[in-house]
Design an enzyme around this catalytic site. Structure first.
Site, short mmCIF file in Angstrom:
data_model
loop_
_atom_site.label_atom_id
_atom_site.label_comp_id
_atom_site.label_asym_id
_atom_site.label_seq_id
_atom_site.Cartn_x
_atom_site.Cartn_y
_atom_site.Cartn_z
N ARG A 1 0.84 -1.18 0.00
CA ARG A 1 0.00 0.00 0.00
C ARG A 1 0.89 1.25 0.00
O ARG A 1 1.97 1.26 0.62
CB ARG A 1 -0.84 -0.03 1.27
CG ARG A 1 -1.86 1.06 1.44
CD ARG A 1 -3.03 0.85 0.58
NE ARG A 1 -4.19 1.65 0.99
CZ ARG A 1 -5.16 1.97 0.15
NH1 ARG A 1 -5.12 1.59 -1.12
NH2 ARG A 1 -6.20 2.66 0.56
N THR B 1 -9.59 0.45 -9.35
CA THR B 1 -8.61 -0.48 -8.83
C THR B 1 -8.66 -1.65 -9.79
O THR B 1 -9.51 -1.70 -10.65
CB THR B 1 -9.06 -0.86 -7.39
OG1 THR B 1 -9.02 0.33 -6.61
CG2 THR B 1 -8.24 -1.95 -6.77
N THR C 1 -3.96 -0.75 -7.17
CA THR C 1 -4.77 0.44 -7.43
C THR C 1 -3.97 1.72 -7.56
O THR C 1 -2.87 1.84 -7.02
CB THR C 1 -5.80 0.61 -6.28
OG1 THR C 1 -6.71 1.66 -6.61
CG2 THR C 1 -5.13 0.96 -4.96
N ASP D 1 -7.96 8.18 0.37
CA ASP D 1 -8.48 7.07 1.17
C ASP D 1 -8.28 7.31 2.67
O ASP D 1 -8.81 6.57 3.50
CB ASP D 1 -7.82 5.74 0.76
CG ASP D 1 -8.65 5.01 -0.30
OD1 ASP D 1 -9.80 5.40 -0.53
OD2 ASP D 1 -8.13 4.04 -0.87
N SER E 1 -7.84 0.81 3.31
CA SER E 1 -8.24 0.32 1.99
C SER E 1 -9.47 -0.57 2.10
O SER E 1 -9.79 -1.08 3.18
CB SER E 1 -7.09 -0.48 1.39
OG SER E 1 -7.49 -1.10 0.19
N GLY F 1 -13.32 -1.44 -7.17
CA GLY F 1 -14.63 -0.86 -6.87
C GLY F 1 -14.73 -0.13 -5.55
O GLY F 1 -15.82 -0.03 -4.98
N GLY F 2 -13.57 0.36 -5.01
CA GLY F 2 -13.60 1.17 -3.79
C GLY F 2 -14.31 0.43 -2.67
O GLY F 2 -14.10 -0.76 -2.45
#
Ligand code: GLY
Length: 579
Positions: free
Chosen positions: A119, A391, A409, A433, A462, A483-484
């Protein structure tokens, strides 16, 4: 099947061939010369196929074919995952990336689990009020647009950490991506449309024009050449991690930051480290589910939701009926309320993971569930545990029994829309985010508080949920989606479709979806969701909103005959390959 216009393709192929012959570059195309079955100028989308040995499913046919070829020439599922990640950065720039981050979840043939968190992290100069104005109001575009929105990219480091489990040299795994960038690939209609829709933003948020803006209007069949991206990938091939996090690439990133008001420094880049995370594991109706731990919220959320619904006979309720959706939505409401309150980077915030997924806690959370009644997010707040669209996902499985679920992503589609001048790749807008201010929704409408406030060196919460399932301790499913905040719900619904409704993996992935995330207190459904269920939900007091579509789920399942059933979501160019 999506087939490019044959005429356009033939002329593009011919032109490309002439260019290659004239420049003597056919020789240089080591990978594609050795793999003539993959033609970057003429390819088709394959939505579903069974394979005997190995399979890949990803957002782009070329990336899937690259992964399959890597396994056919001796690589395993981890080699394939690395090659697919780099290939997607070239052929699916909306989300495939080297300027973003992600989570790699792997299970080795011997049962060892590996969770690599690559990340992005907040730069050293980041601080909790960096997206607020003088009056303390959130400047929401600052965490989404241009260089200030970028976290320190983790993808390249993540792939080098993944390489510890692979078999082939890293240089070979980068080669297909380099060749796709240098010698071009033909755009699909969807990829061309995506580039056109972002052209103005690319020019607005980047210091210079780039390959992605080299044409005013892209169309299906056009060939996209990305020489600067090829050069960046070659620096990584030659110098390893230093090819990205130091030297010329790092200099170009920092220069782009200076141009656009970003704060990532050379030291930030040099100091970036992926982290190994212990995966979250739980059982659901005889299946063992393995998924990602914080800083992803996804693993905790699907563990909570699946445990909440496990006591019920979902199959008897029927697929997407009022009864099943009512139950599953009320589980979603409770899990997402906990997301907002309790989840963040575990290195900065004590996430009570064990309590949140414990049987007692989950049972307690569902105590006030009344079948047939619409809950309320004003009444259902986060629980009190005892202890303190864009993503992309891909899956790989090999013949040895290794399996990988990898979600990666840039956050929004094409990230912050900043293409690093001279380096040819897009940067993420992952800082959005974080919770930029308690109660202020991010681009996915998610709210958060202290647990997910901005801090230097911290990773933003996330929703990415790469997930594996074993059956009788043997590999069974690898699945995930972009898709968040809808991601955990997609994986949850996908697994219920397979386990409870006995759908094939393709049916489970394509099935119509619904989504509730606590706040807003609303059930979002896809446009083909059953009208009778929508009316029944409304009659009981739910607010229901039709949304076009959620995500693009990709997965592989080993069926009872031992075949690998690979499936790509109907919602995109998602495509499978294998042998
Ligand atoms: N950027 C989307 C996520 O990580 O959830």
């Amino acid at each position: 099947m999506n087939r490019m216009h044959l005429k356009v393709q033939l002329s593009v192929t011919l032109t490309a061939l002439l260019v290659l012959l004239a420049t003597g570059t056919v020789q240089a195309q080591k990978f594609f010369k050795a793999n003539p079955q993959i033609n970057p100028y003429n390819f088709s989308v394959v939505k579903e196929q069974s394979y005997n040995n190995a399979a890949v499913t990803s957002a782009h046919p070329l990336a899937s074919m690259v992964g399959a070829a890597i396994m056919q020439q001796g690589g395993n599922a981890f080699d394939a995952a690395i090659a697919v990640q780099f290939a997607l950065a070239v052929v699916h720039p909306a989300a495939g990336n080297i300027g973003g981050g992600g989570f790699m979840l792997g299970r080795k043939a011997d049962g060892t689990l590996i969770g690599i968190d690559y990340r992005e992290t907040a730069p050293a100069k980041a601080h909790r009020d960096m997206y607020l104005d003088a009056k303390g109001e959130a400047i929401t575009e600052k965490s989404k647009d241009g260089p200030p929105a970028s976290g320190i990219p983790g993808s390249v480091a993540g792939m080098f950490s993944t390489h510890a489990f692979a078999k082939l040299p890293m240089a070979d795994l980068l080669e297909p991506a380099i060749e796709l960038a240098e010698f071009g690939h033909v755009l699909t209609e969807k990829e061309a449309g995506g580039l056109n829709s972002q052209r103005a933003d690319f020019l607005k948020y980047s210091a210079a024009a780039s390959a992605l803006t080299s044409k005013e209007k892209w169309k299906a069949g056009d060939t996209l050449y990305q020489p600067e991206l090829a050069a960046t990938l070659k620096r990584i091939q030659k110098n390893g991690l230093a090819g990205f996090y130091e030297g010329k690439t790092a200099e170009l990133i920092v220069k782009e930051m200076q141009y656009g008001g970003g704060i990532i420094t050379k030291a930030d880049l040099k100091n970036y480290q992926p982290k190994f995370r212990k995966p979250i594991e739980f059982d659901y109706k005889n299946h063992h589910v393995i998924t990602f731990a914080p800083p992803s919220s996804g693993g905790i959320i699907i563990a909570q939701m699946m445990k909440m619904i496990a006591p019920f006979d979902i199959a008897k309720m029927g697929f997407n009926t009022f009864e099943s959706v009512n139950l599953m939505v009320e589980a979603q409401r409770r899990a997402y309320a906990d997301r907002a309150e309790h989840m963040g980077d575990p290195d900065f915030w004590k996430v009570p993971t064990a309590s949140l997924v414990s049987d007692e806690y989950v049972k307690e959370r569902m105590k006030d569930f009344q079948p047939g009644v619409a809950g309320s997010s004003k009444i259902t707040l986060a629980g009190v545990p005892k202890e303190t669209e864009q993503t992309t996902h891909f899956s790989t499985m090999d013949k040895e029994g290794n399996m990988v679920a990898n979600t990666t992503t840039l956050n929004g589609s094409y990230g912050n829309r900043t293409i690093v001048a001279g380096a040819g790749f897009l940067l993420n807008n992952e800082m959005d985010d974080f919770s930029v201010k308690p109660g202020v929704p991010n681009m996915f409408g998610a709210i958060g508080g202290e647990a997910n406030a901005v801090q230097p060196g911290k990773r933003m919460l996330s929703s990415m949920t790469p997930t594996l399932v074993t059956l009788n301790n043997k590999p069974y499913i690898t699945i995930g989606s972009p898709g968040g905040t809808t991601i955990p719900n997609q994986v949850y619904e996908g697994l219920v479709n397979i386990i409870d409704y006995k759908m094939t993996i393709k049916q489970a992935i394509d099935a119509s979806r619904f989504h509730h995330q606590w706040i807003p207190d609303r059930v979002d459904v896809e446009s083909d969701f059953p009208e009778a269920t929508i009316q029944a939900l409304k009659a009981k007091g739910y607010t229901v909103t039709k949304r076009g579509r959620f995500g693009r789920m990709d997965g592989i399942l080993i069926n009872e005959t031992g075949k690998l059933e690979a499936a790509g979501d109907k919602r995109g160019d998602d495509s499978v390959a294998g042998y």
